[in-house]
Design a protein around this motif. Structure first.
Motif, mmCIF file in Angstrom:
data_model
loop_
_atom_site.group_PDB
_atom_site.id
_atom_site.type_symbol
_atom_site.label_atom_id
_atom_site.label_comp_id
_atom_site.label_asym_id
_atom_site.label_seq_id
_atom_site.Cartn_x
_atom_site.Cartn_y
_atom_site.Cartn_z
ATOM 1 N N SER A 701 0.822 -1.210 0.000
ATOM 2 C CA SER A 701 0.000 0.000 0.000
ATOM 3 C C SER A 701 0.853 1.256 0.000
ATOM 4 C CB SER A 701 -0.931 -0.008 1.228
ATOM 5 O OG SER A 701 -0.144 -0.065 2.430
ATOM 6 N N ALA A 702 2.155 1.119 0.361
ATOM 7 C CA ALA A 702 3.038 2.287 0.355
ATOM 8 C C ALA A 702 3.305 2.783 -1.052
ATOM 9 C CB ALA A 702 4.361 1.944 1.047
ATOM 10 N N LEU A 703 2.980 1.968 -2.071
ATOM 11 C CA LEU A 703 3.187 2.411 -3.452
ATOM 12 C C LEU A 703 2.320 3.610 -3.786
ATOM 13 C CD1 LEU A 703 3.523 -0.927 -5.489
ATOM 14 C CD2 LEU A 703 5.236 0.871 -5.229
ATOM 15 N N ARG A 704 1.241 3.809 -3.043
ATOM 16 C CA ARG A 704 0.408 4.990 -3.294
ATOM 17 C C ARG A 704 1.195 6.268 -3.079
ATOM 18 N NH1 ARG A 704 -4.717 3.011 0.455
ATOM 19 N NH2 ARG A 704 -5.174 1.068 -0.727
ATOM 20 N N ASP A 705 2.178 6.205 -2.170
ATOM 21 C CA ASP A 705 3.003 7.384 -1.886
ATOM 22 C C ASP A 705 4.304 7.394 -2.680
ATOM 23 O OD1 ASP A 705 1.106 8.216 -0.011
ATOM 24 O OD2 ASP A 705 2.036 6.973 1.558
ATOM 25 N N GLY A 706 4.518 6.367 -3.518
ATOM 26 C CA GLY A 706 5.690 6.371 -4.381
ATOM 27 C C GLY A 706 6.615 5.180 -4.131
ATOM 28 N N ILE A 707 7.472 4.958 -5.114
ATOM 29 C CA ILE A 707 8.401 3.822 -5.037
ATOM 30 C C ILE A 707 9.431 4.033 -3.939
ATOM 31 C CG2 ILE A 707 10.123 2.508 -6.348
ATOM 32 C CD1 ILE A 707 8.583 3.225 -8.869
ATOM 33 N N ASN A 708 9.878 5.274 -3.766
ATOM 34 C CA ASN A 708 10.864 5.532 -2.715
ATOM 35 C C ASN A 708 10.276 5.243 -1.337
ATOM 36 O OD1 ASN A 708 12.672 6.314 -4.668
ATOM 37 N ND2 ASN A 708 12.172 8.499 -4.497
ATOM 38 N N ARG A 709 8.961 5.518 -1.177
ATOM 39 C CA ARG A 709 8.331 5.219 0.095
ATOM 40 C C ARG A 709 8.314 3.714 0.337
ATOM 41 N NH1 ARG A 709 7.930 6.217 5.161
ATOM 42 N NH2 ARG A 709 5.907 5.600 6.087
ATOM 43 N N LEU A 710 8.083 2.912 -0.727
ATOM 44 C CA LEU A 710 8.127 1.465 -0.592
ATOM 45 C C LEU A 710 9.522 1.005 -0.188
ATOM 46 C CD1 LEU A 710 6.910 -1.374 -0.949
ATOM 47 C CD2 LEU A 710 7.559 -1.240 -3.371
ATOM 48 N N ALA A 711 10.574 1.599 -0.769
ATOM 49 C CA ALA A 711 11.944 1.234 -0.407
ATOM 50 C C ALA A 711 12.217 1.544 1.052
ATOM 51 C CB ALA A 711 12.938 1.958 -1.310
ATOM 52 N N ASP A 712 11.681 2.693 1.533
ATOM 53 C CA ASP A 712 11.883 3.036 2.947
ATOM 54 C C ASP A 712 11.184 2.026 3.853
ATOM 55 O OD1 ASP A 712 13.337 5.214 2.141
ATOM 56 O OD2 ASP A 712 11.651 6.624 2.296
ATOM 57 N N LYS A 713 9.968 1.619 3.488
ATOM 58 C CA LYS A 713 9.240 0.649 4.289
ATOM 59 C C LYS A 713 9.989 -0.689 4.359
ATOM 60 C CE LYS A 713 5.377 2.591 5.729
ATOM 61 N NZ LYS A 713 5.006 2.597 7.178
#
Length: 721
Positions: A701-713
């Motif tokens: 679901s973090a992809l909604r905020d962008g790929i970089n957010r997914l990497a941080d998660k």
């Protein structure tokens, strides 16, 4: 009583006169025979049939020993080889007489017959020169001499040597007349078809070529292995499907992956394979080259003894001690008795003249195979030194004339007389030194006339105030050095090393060109589906776990190769690519190969989707695409092109602001209902399908905020080191 006789008639008077005339002639002839003595004749034959001195000398030698080897060929056939020839001669089965002499020219044909007549014994007579069997004849015995000689001439190469030539000759003779003649015909026919035997030995130029080839191979082959292996690893990314790195044990840390992502998943033995193979190849070439190029000699001649090398000089010096004109008894006779008598008279007169002195004339052949290597000046100096050892000769000063009975050349060297040595050495008239056309055509080269002209030239030569001497000649090479080949790792071996490096670089360029052409053809026939709109459109909305696993492995491997081989990306793009790639590697513990291996560790579908998205985003960052959003309907579609309020659920009218790829963005306007069918679902428990952003495990679901957010998660959920 008177006694009266009748008067004589005219017929009676004529008869009486005829009888008186005949009686007078008879008495005159008898008186002449009594007053004129008969000419002296040699015992055994009339003067016209007297055997030549050369044949008589050689017959005497064969009477002492059936194998006579001249002392004039020590570099090719030393006299110490006589026992070897004798052992071979015993195998013929008939009395065999062997003569080894310098090549006699046209006189070879008649020499054996003259020697046989003088020797008075039947048998097989064989004449050899420095090359091999030159003539053979059987007298009073049954032996296929001519067939054996023909076989030897056609079956052996020119450099086989006299001993090997005589060995083959003996073998053919021992086969009998029928088989020997058949073998000779076969050898002659084979030679006529152009099948000449190859040389058995090599020369210095051939050894230099071998050294050159060895040098090229020693550097060219190992360096080619290293360069081609390195280039092939770098060129893999040019092909539509990148090779998958092997599985590594353990987990790959971010720092190790950043240094070399491909190396992080490649075992150590693969990295050392190419250097080890190159080193092994170099060692194999260095060890096997001396075994392949194993020749060490230029010819078959054995090493002569010191006695072999001095025998002829001693023989000539001994002859000069008794007579100032030495004529080689083994060579054809080129001076008759009258010429010899005149030479002795002129030498005696020159010795009594003002500024004159002794003159020593040697009529002997000079060949590259003799003790002086064919150097007339060196031979004259050696004879003078040997003559000086004789009693009563002191330093044996005088003019030394070297005349060759085979080629007819004359050389003059002054030692200790009041003559201009350099003038005698370099300014001797050509008519004396080399002769004219008449001398070339004559069998004796007109040596008698030319030596007489030389004595006239010496008589008229100006005298010097002090004695002069021709300079000391250079020493000839020893037989061992002359017959030895240079070492393999010498001469042109060193230039060969450099050429090997150049050849390896040229081969690398050829391989690069071929691989480039192949990659271009493959890209044209098979477009890079991972980066095209066609793939995004074909991306399934309900992928299987096997599809996700296979795609994740391919994408992660391609990202690793791209990072390893990128040199022109900016530091910001490179840092972003590394952050995304590190996150993807954390999700699989660095085990790229395990993703596509059926026996690898199981990874849930949500994690596989996150790996695909992060790996693609890493490559996009290297290409300058810093877009942080991917298609929210199906992340497999690729980067987003815009945002739009859409309804993705069949229940209710609630809309959400979503990032969409170009295809989904068009569908949101033209056919909104299609977006629900395109929404990505993942395999769930018990064969169910769940929306990708609702799957358990990785917070997609973090992809909604962008790929970089997914990497941080991903990094937040990673276990502490």
């Amino acid at each position: 009583m008177t006694d009266e006789r009748p008067p004589a008639t005219g017929a009676q008077v004529g008869v009486l006169r005829l009888l008186l005339t005949l009686c007078g002639l008879t008495a005159l002839l008898l008186a002449s025979a009594t007053l004129v003595p008969a000419p002296a004749r040699a015992a055994g034959a009339p003067a016209a049939n007297r055997p030549p001195a050369q044949a008589a000398y050689l017959a005497d030698r064969l009477r002492e020993n059936p194998v006579h080897i001249t002392d004039q060929l020590p570099r090719e056939v030393p006299r110490s080889m006589a026992p070897d020839f004798a052992r071979l001669a015993e195998r013929t089965g008939v009395p065999t007489y062997v003569l080894v002499l310098p090549h006699q020219g046209g006189s070879d044909e008649d020499l054996l017959g003259a020697v046989h007549d003088r020797l008075g014994r039947d048998g097989l007579f064989v004449l050899l020169d420095e090359s091999g069997v030159s003539q053979a004849a059987a007298y009073g015995v049954s032996a296929p001499a001519e067939a054996a000689r023909t076989t030897t001439a056609f079956e052996l190469p020119y450099d086989a040597g006299p001993l090997r030539s005589f060995g083959l000759f003996v073998d053919v003779v021992a086969q009998g007349t029928g088989r020997a003649e058949a073998r000779a015909d076969a050898a002659r026919e084979k030679y006529r078809d152009g099948n000449e035997p190859e040389d058995m030995y090599i020369g210095p130029s051939d050894r230099r070529n071998q050294s050159f080839v060895t040098g090229i191979a020693l550097t060219g082959v190992p360096l080619t292995i290293l360069l081609v292996a390195w280039y092939v690893r770098r060129a893999r990314r040019r092909f539509p499907r990148a090779a998958t790195p092997r599985r590594t044990a353990g987990r790959t840390t971010p720092s190790a992956t950043r240094r070399h992502p491909a190396a992080a998943t490649r075992p150590m033995w693969r990295r050392l394979l190419a250097p080890g193979l190159a080193l092994a190849t170099a060692a194999a070439i260095a060890l096997t080259a001396p075994l392949v190029f194993d020749q060490t000699k230029r010819g078959p001649a054995p090493l002569p003894t010191s006695g072999d090398m001095t025998a002829r000089v001693e023989r000539v010096a001994k002859g000069l001690a008794q007579d100032p004109v030495y004529v080689d008894p083994e060579s054809p006779r080129v001076l008759d008795e009258a010429q010899l008598t005149r030479l002795h008279d002129r030498i005696e007169r020159f010795g009594r003249s003002e500024g004159g002195g002794p003159v020593y004339i040697t009529v002997v052949p000079h060949l590259p195979e003799d003790e002086s290597a064919g150097d007339e000046e060196l031979f004259a100096a050696a004879v003078r030194a040997q003559l000086s050892k004789a009693a009563g000769f002191g330093e044996a000063n005088g003019v030394y004339v070297v005349a060759d009975p085979l080629d007819g050349y004359i050389d003059v060297f002054n030692h200790g007389l009041r003559l201009e040595s350099l003038r005698l050495l370099f300014d001797l008239p050509e008519s004396i030194s080399y002769g004219d056309d008449r001398a070339d055509e004559a069998d004796n080269h007109l040596l008698g006339e030319r030596l007489d002209a030389l004595m006239t030239y010496l008589d008229k030569s100006p005298r010097t105030e002090e004695p002069t001497t021709t300079g000391e000649p250079a020493r000839a090479l020893s037989p061992e050095s002359e017959n030895s080949l240079p070492p393999l790792f010498a001469t042109d071996f060193w230039p060969g090393l450099f050429v090997g490096v150049v050849a390896a670089l040229l081969l690398l360029g050829l391989v690069a060109g071929v691989l480039g052409i192949v990659a271009a053809v493959l890209r044209r026939r098979t477009p890079p589906v991972l980066r095209t709109q066609a793939l995004k459109l074909a991306a399934p909305s309900k992928p299987s776990e096997a599809y996700l696993r296979r795609t994740a492995g391919t994408e992660l491997s391609a990202a690793a190769d791209a990072l390893a081989e990128t040199n022109d990306a900016g530091w910001q793009a490179l840092a972003l690519a590394w952050e995304r790639f590190d996150a993807a590697m954390f999700l699989v513990d660095g085990d790229i190969e395990g993703l596509s291996s059926p026996g690898g560790p199981r990874t849930d579908p949500a994690t596989l989707l996150a790996v695909i998205v992060l790996a693609r985003a890493s490559r996009n960052a290297l290409d300058g695409d810093t877009n942080d959003r991917c298609c929210a309907v199906n992340p497999l579609h690729g980067p987003a092109a815009g945002r739009r309020h859409v309804r993705v659920s069949a229940q209710g009218n609630r809309r959400r602001m979503l990032s969409l790829c170009p295809l989904c963005l068009d569908a949101a306007t033209a056919a909104p209902h299609e977006l629900r069918e395109r929404r990505l679902t993942l395999p769930g428990p018990a064969g169910t399908r769940v929306p990708y952003d609702e799957a358990e495990g990785i917070p997609l679901s973090a992809l909604r905020d962008g790929i970089n957010r997914l990497a941080d998660k991903v990094r937040e959920n990673a276990p502490a080191e």
